[in-house]
Design a protein around this motif. Structure first.
Motif, PDB file in Angstrom:
ATOM      1  N   GLU A  12     -22.741  -4.414   6.000  1.00  0.00           N
ATOM      2  CA  GLU A  12     -23.306  -3.088   6.291  1.00  0.00           C
ATOM      3  C   GLU A  12     -22.212  -2.288   6.994  1.00  0.00           C
ATOM      4  N   ASP A  13     -21.890  -1.106   6.470  1.00  0.00           N
ATOM      5  CA  ASP A  13     -20.756  -0.351   7.007  1.00  0.00           C
ATOM      6  C   ASP A  13     -21.051   0.449   8.270  1.00  0.00           C
ATOM      7  N   HIS A  14     -22.288   0.573   8.662  1.00  0.00           N
ATOM      8  CA  HIS A  14     -22.637   1.259   9.907  1.00  0.00           C
ATOM      9  C   HIS A  14     -22.835   0.209  11.000  1.00  0.00           C
ATOM     10  N   PRO A  15     -21.963   0.194  12.018  1.00  0.00           N
ATOM     11  CA  PRO A  15     -22.026  -0.854  13.047  1.00  0.00           C
ATOM     12  C   PRO A  15     -23.400  -1.009  13.689  1.00  0.00           C
ATOM     13  N   PHE A  16     -24.051   0.094  14.021  1.00  0.00           N
ATOM     14  CA  PHE A  16     -25.382  -0.004  14.635  1.00  0.00           C
ATOM     15  C   PHE A  16     -26.373  -0.676  13.692  1.00  0.00           C
ATOM     16  N   GLN A  17     -26.348  -0.278  12.419  1.00  0.00           N
ATOM     17  CA  GLN A  17     -27.257  -0.872  11.434  1.00  0.00           C
ATOM     18  C   GLN A  17     -26.954  -2.356  11.228  1.00  0.00           C
ATOM     19  N   LEU A  18     -25.677  -2.714  11.273  1.00  0.00           N
ATOM     20  CA  LEU A  18     -25.286  -4.119  11.119  1.00  0.00           C
ATOM     21  C   LEU A  18     -25.844  -4.955  12.269  1.00  0.00           C
ATOM     22  N   ILE A  19     -25.707  -4.459  13.488  1.00  0.00           N
ATOM     23  CA  ILE A  19     -26.244  -5.173  14.656  1.00  0.00           C
ATOM     24  C   ILE A  19     -27.761  -5.261  14.582  1.00  0.00           C
ATOM     25  N   ALA A  20     -28.399  -4.152  14.213  1.00  0.00           N
ATOM     26  CA  ALA A  20     -29.864  -4.136  14.100  1.00  0.00           C
ATOM     27  C   ALA A  20     -30.337  -5.132  13.045  1.00  0.00           C
ATOM     28  N   MET A  21     -29.624  -5.204  11.929  1.00  0.00           N
ATOM     29  CA  MET A  21     -30.015  -6.136  10.871  1.00  0.00           C
ATOM     30  C   MET A  21     -29.862  -7.586  11.332  1.00  0.00           C
ATOM     31  N   GLN A  22     -28.788  -7.874  12.059  1.00  0.00           N
ATOM     32  CA  GLN A  22     -28.597  -9.230  12.574  1.00  0.00           C
ATOM     33  C   GLN A  22     -29.725  -9.599  13.540  1.00  0.00           C
ATOM     34  N   MET A  23     -30.090  -8.673  14.396  1.00  0.00           N
ATOM     35  CA  MET A  23     -31.190  -8.925  15.338  1.00  0.00           C
ATOM     36  C   MET A  23     -32.505  -9.138  14.584  1.00  0.00           C
ATOM     37  N   HIS A  24     -32.730  -8.338  13.567  1.00  0.00           N
ATOM     38  CA  HIS A  24     -33.935  -8.463  12.744  1.00  0.00           C
ATOM     39  C   HIS A  24     -33.974  -9.847  12.080  1.00  0.00           C
ATOM     40  N   LEU A  25     -32.850 -10.261  11.518  1.00  0.00           N
ATOM     41  CA  LEU A  25     -32.782 -11.574  10.870  1.00  0.00           C
ATOM     42  C   LEU A  25     -32.960 -12.701  11.889  1.00  0.00           C
ATOM     43  N   ASN A  26     -32.390 -12.545  13.086  1.00  0.00           N
ATOM     44  CA  ASN A  26     -32.591 -13.547  14.147  1.00  0.00           C
ATOM     45  C   ASN A  26     -34.066 -13.680  14.488  1.00  0.00           C
ATOM     46  N   ARG A  27     -34.764 -12.556  14.615  1.00  0.00           N
ATOM     47  CA  ARG A  27     -36.202 -12.600  14.917  1.00  0.00           C
ATOM     48  C   ARG A  27     -36.991 -13.288  13.812  1.00  0.00           C
ATOM     49  N   MET A  28     -36.450 -13.241  12.586  1.00  0.00           N
ATOM     50  CA  MET A  28     -37.106 -13.891  11.450  1.00  0.00           C
ATOM     51  C   MET A  28     -36.742 -15.374  11.373  1.00  0.00           C
ATOM     52  N   GLY A  29     -35.821 -15.827  12.243  1.00  0.00           N
ATOM     53  CA  GLY A  29     -35.460 -17.240  12.269  1.00  0.00           C
ATOM     54  C   GLY A  29     -34.162 -17.578  11.569  1.00  0.00           C
ATOM     55  N   PHE A  30     -33.367 -16.564  11.196  1.00  0.00           N
ATOM     56  CA  PHE A  30     -32.083 -16.800  10.536  1.00  0.00           C
ATOM     57  C   PHE A  30     -30.966 -16.590  11.548  1.00  0.00           C
ATOM     58  N   PHE A  31     -30.129 -17.628  11.724  1.00  0.00           N
ATOM     59  CA  PHE A  31     -29.091 -17.570  12.745  1.00  0.00           C
ATOM     60  C   PHE A  31     -27.687 -17.828  12.214  1.00  0.00           C
ATOM     61  N   TYR A  32     -27.554 -18.307  10.987  1.00  0.00           N
ATOM     62  CA  TYR A  32     -26.245 -18.575  10.395  1.00  0.00           C
ATOM     63  C   TYR A  32     -25.768 -17.309   9.673  1.00  0.00           C
ATOM     64  N   LEU A  33     -25.407 -16.310  10.481  1.00  0.00           N
ATOM     65  CA  LEU A  33     -25.054 -14.996   9.959  1.00  0.00           C
ATOM     66  C   LEU A  33     -23.570 -14.718  10.165  1.00  0.00           C
ATOM     67  N   THR A  34     -22.952 -14.157   9.148  1.00  0.00           N
ATOM     68  CA  THR A  34     -21.571 -13.700   9.256  1.00  0.00           C
ATOM     69  C   THR A  34     -21.573 -12.210   8.937  1.00  0.00           C
ATOM     70  N   PRO A  35     -21.274 -11.363   9.932  1.00  0.00           N
ATOM     71  CA  PRO A  35     -21.288  -9.929   9.706  1.00  0.00           C
ATOM     72  C   PRO A  35     -19.968  -9.411   9.135  1.00  0.00           C
ATOM     73  N   ALA A  36     -20.061  -8.358   8.321  1.00  0.00           N
ATOM     74  CA  ALA A  36     -18.873  -7.684   7.795  1.00  0.00           C
ATOM     75  C   ALA A  36     -19.188  -6.193   7.673  1.00  0.00           C
ATOM     76  N   LEU A  37     -18.228  -5.370   8.071  1.00  0.00           N
ATOM     77  CA  LEU A  37     -18.409  -3.915   8.018  1.00  0.00           C
ATOM     78  C   LEU A  37     -17.941  -3.294   6.700  1.00  0.00           C
ATOM     79  N   ASP A  38     -17.201  -4.055   5.898  1.00  0.00           N
ATOM     80  CA  ASP A  38     -16.729  -3.520   4.621  1.00  0.00           C
ATOM     81  C   ASP A  38     -16.392  -4.678   3.677  1.00  0.00           C
ATOM     82  N   ALA A  39     -15.980  -4.313   2.474  1.00  0.00           N
ATOM     83  CA  ALA A  39     -15.695  -5.317   1.449  1.00  0.00           C
ATOM     84  C   ALA A  39     -14.543  -6.227   1.848  1.00  0.00           C
ATOM     85  N   GLU A  40     -13.536  -5.660   2.488  1.00  0.00           N
ATOM     86  CA  GLU A  40     -12.382  -6.473   2.882  1.00  0.00           C
ATOM     87  C   GLU A  40     -12.782  -7.551   3.892  1.00  0.00           C
TER      88      GLU A  40
END
Length: 130
Positions: A12-40
């Motif tokens: 997700e290229d918007h940092p705030f949205q990326l953090i929010a999505m990670q928090m949302h996924l954590n609340r759903m029980g998913f913790f093996y997350l690797t964030p990326a802000l762009d394709a590279e």
């Protein structure tokens, strides 16, 4: 079926949205997350991991390389097993895109509207093949 041990690459290229999505996924029980802000960053994460991510969760509208192009690339080079794409596009556009990508044989579970709805996301993950 929902698997809390899924290794998920979240792009997700918007940092705030990326953090929010990670928090949302954590609340759903998913913790093996690797964030990326762009394709590279996503490509680099795949190289570092050394094995495919179980799931790519990716915004369609990324700078430089579209989420669709990134998905196709990572699927073809073995960086991911399956994907869910998301966007602010209209529902009928997303359904049409989903059908098109699946018809190309790409391992797509769904194209979902932003913001991601927990129930819809879990239903899409339920389509994950074993």
């Amino acid at each position: 079926m929902q698997d809390p041990k899924l290794a998920i690459l979240v792009v997700e290229d918007h940092p705030f949205q990326l953090i929010a999505m990670q928090m949302h996924l954590n609340r759903m029980g998913f913790f093996y997350l690797t964030p990326a802000l762009d394709a590279e960053e996503a490509r680099d994460a795949c190289k570092r991991r050394g094995e495919p991510f179980d799931l790519l969760l990716c915004d369609i509208n990324l700078p430089g390389t579209s989420g669709i192009e990134l998905f196709s690339e990572l699927a073809s080079n073995g960086g991911i097993r399956q994907a869910i794409l998301f966007s602010c596009k209209e529902e009928d556009e997303l359904q049409s895109l989903e059908q098109d990508l699946k018809s190309r044989g790409l391992p797509l579970l769904a194209c979902l509207s932003k913001p991601l709805d927990q129930q819809t996301l879990l239903q899409s993950l339920g389509k994950k093949s074993a």
